[in-house]
Scaffold this active site. Structure first.
Site, mmCIF file in Angstrom:
data_model
loop_
_atom_site.group_PDB
_atom_site.id
_atom_site.type_symbol
_atom_site.label_atom_id
_atom_site.label_comp_id
_atom_site.label_asym_id
_atom_site.label_seq_id
_atom_site.Cartn_x
_atom_site.Cartn_y
_atom_site.Cartn_z
ATOM 1 C CD GLU A 33 -2.407 1.396 2.624
ATOM 2 O OE1 GLU A 33 -3.723 1.361 2.900
ATOM 3 O OE2 GLU A 33 -1.813 1.018 3.687
ATOM 4 C CG HIS A 35 2.806 3.535 3.969
ATOM 5 N ND1 HIS A 35 2.233 2.226 3.340
ATOM 6 C CD2 HIS A 35 2.451 3.422 5.147
ATOM 7 C CE1 HIS A 35 1.609 1.711 4.244
ATOM 8 N NE2 HIS A 35 1.632 2.400 5.449
ATOM 9 C CG ASP A 44 0.590 -1.201 6.462
ATOM 10 O OD1 ASP A 44 1.158 -0.342 7.047
ATOM 11 O OD2 ASP A 44 -0.363 -0.766 5.715
ATOM 12 C CG HIS A 119 -3.450 -3.024 5.798
ATOM 13 N ND1 HIS A 119 -3.490 -1.660 5.229
ATOM 14 C CD2 HIS A 119 -4.441 -3.435 5.352
ATOM 15 C CE1 HIS A 119 -4.046 -1.389 4.305
ATOM 16 N NE2 HIS A 119 -5.027 -2.619 4.353
ATOM 17 C CD GLU A 121 -7.177 0.244 5.648
ATOM 18 O OE1 GLU A 121 -7.233 1.365 4.851
ATOM 19 O OE2 GLU A 121 -6.415 0.076 6.094
ATOM 20 C CG HIS A 176 -1.684 5.729 5.764
ATOM 21 N ND1 HIS A 176 -1.556 4.428 5.777
ATOM 22 C CD2 HIS A 176 -1.377 6.262 4.582
ATOM 23 C CE1 HIS A 176 -1.096 4.084 4.571
ATOM 24 N NE2 HIS A 176 -1.166 5.110 3.860
ATOM 25 C CD GLU A 181 2.060 3.378 8.970
ATOM 26 O OE1 GLU A 181 1.607 2.161 9.130
ATOM 27 O OE2 GLU A 181 1.584 4.417 8.086
#
Length: 257
Positions: A33, A35, A44, A119, A121, A176, A181
């Site tokens: 994904e 970033h 992730d 992650h 989700e 995010h 992160e």
């Protein structure tokens, strides 16, 4: 004797010996994904794997290979599916992958499994996969398997968050590709971070609902939902210390290690 905690780095006899000794197996659940323009697509994967490796060393556990594709990125927590490089699974597909891995580990003698969400989700599709896997194992007569499911970012002291965010913590969803992160990536894989490319188009200002189709301008163009410019490896060390200590304590307590 191979002292690696990474399951994929063991031979089958080494794996069997560790399982026979009662090793807890950690399964990181990641994603491929975006970033932001400053970090790689594998954040992730890197972060939950790094946490799992350190916790496994504390308790003599093992880390199964991270599942590198996750449930669909959502605009308010990951920027959404429109960004190049974000490649996701349907919830049903993801759940079935988790089911199959849990079932496979159980059939190979693993008695204690920890799903570690990397992650946002993935949280609830992972529960479905775990439930299905345990159900099938029970049908096969394997009724003594225990499991946990957790998000690594929940294991942090309030004092650490106050230290990181003196003006107030914006919440996990908005973090995010932001301070947390980015700091952890600077600690674990600084070669995959380019701080000169940190954007300044956040923080996002989302409504308290989702909308289809996603309106133009709903998500910051960079894909970074809050701010990352203050990220440092030292801050990553503060976070990692909390994550590892608190998760270690929780796993030991729940599994009576």
């Amino acid at each position: 004797m191979n002292d690696s905690v990474m399951m994929a780095e063991l031979t089958w006899p080494e794996f069997q010996a560790k399982v026979d000794a009662g090793a807890v197996v950690f399964l990181p659940l990641g994603a491929t994904e975006q970033h932001g323009p400053h970090m790689a697509l594998n954040v992730d994967v890197v972060l939950p794997t790094g946490v799992c490796e350190r916790v496994a060393r504390n308790i003599g556990g093992l880390v199964a290979p991270c599942i590198p594709y996750g449930y669909k990125s959502q605009p308010r927590s990951g920027g959404g599916e429109a960004f190049p490089g974000t490649v996701s699974l349907d919830a049903n597909t993801f759940s079935l992958v988790v089911r199959d891995v849990v079932r496979g580990l159980g059939h190979k003698g693993v008695k204690k499994i920890v799903l570690v969400i990397g992650h946002f989700e993935n949280a609830w599709p992972a529960v479905e996969g775990l439930d299905l896997g345990l159900r099938e194992l029970r049908r096969d007569g394997l009724t003594d398997i225990e499991a946990m499911r957790l998000e690594y970012w929940d294991f942090v002291e309030r004092a650490t968050l106050d230290r990181l965010f003196p003006d107030g913590f914006p919440g996990t969803e908005l973090e995010h590709a932001s301070l947390l992160e980015t700091s952890l990536m600077l600690l674990l894989r600084p070669d995959l971070v380019d701080m000169s490319k940190v954007p300044d188009d956040g923080p996002a200002k989302f409504p308290t609902f989702d909308r289809w189709p996603v309106p133009e301008g709903f998500v910051p163009a960079s894909g970074v939902l809050a701010r990352a410019e203050a990220a440092t490896a030292e801050k990553g060390e503060w976070l990692m210390a909390d994550h590892v200590r608190l998760i270690t304590e929780a796993v030991k307590a729940e599994f009576k290690l």
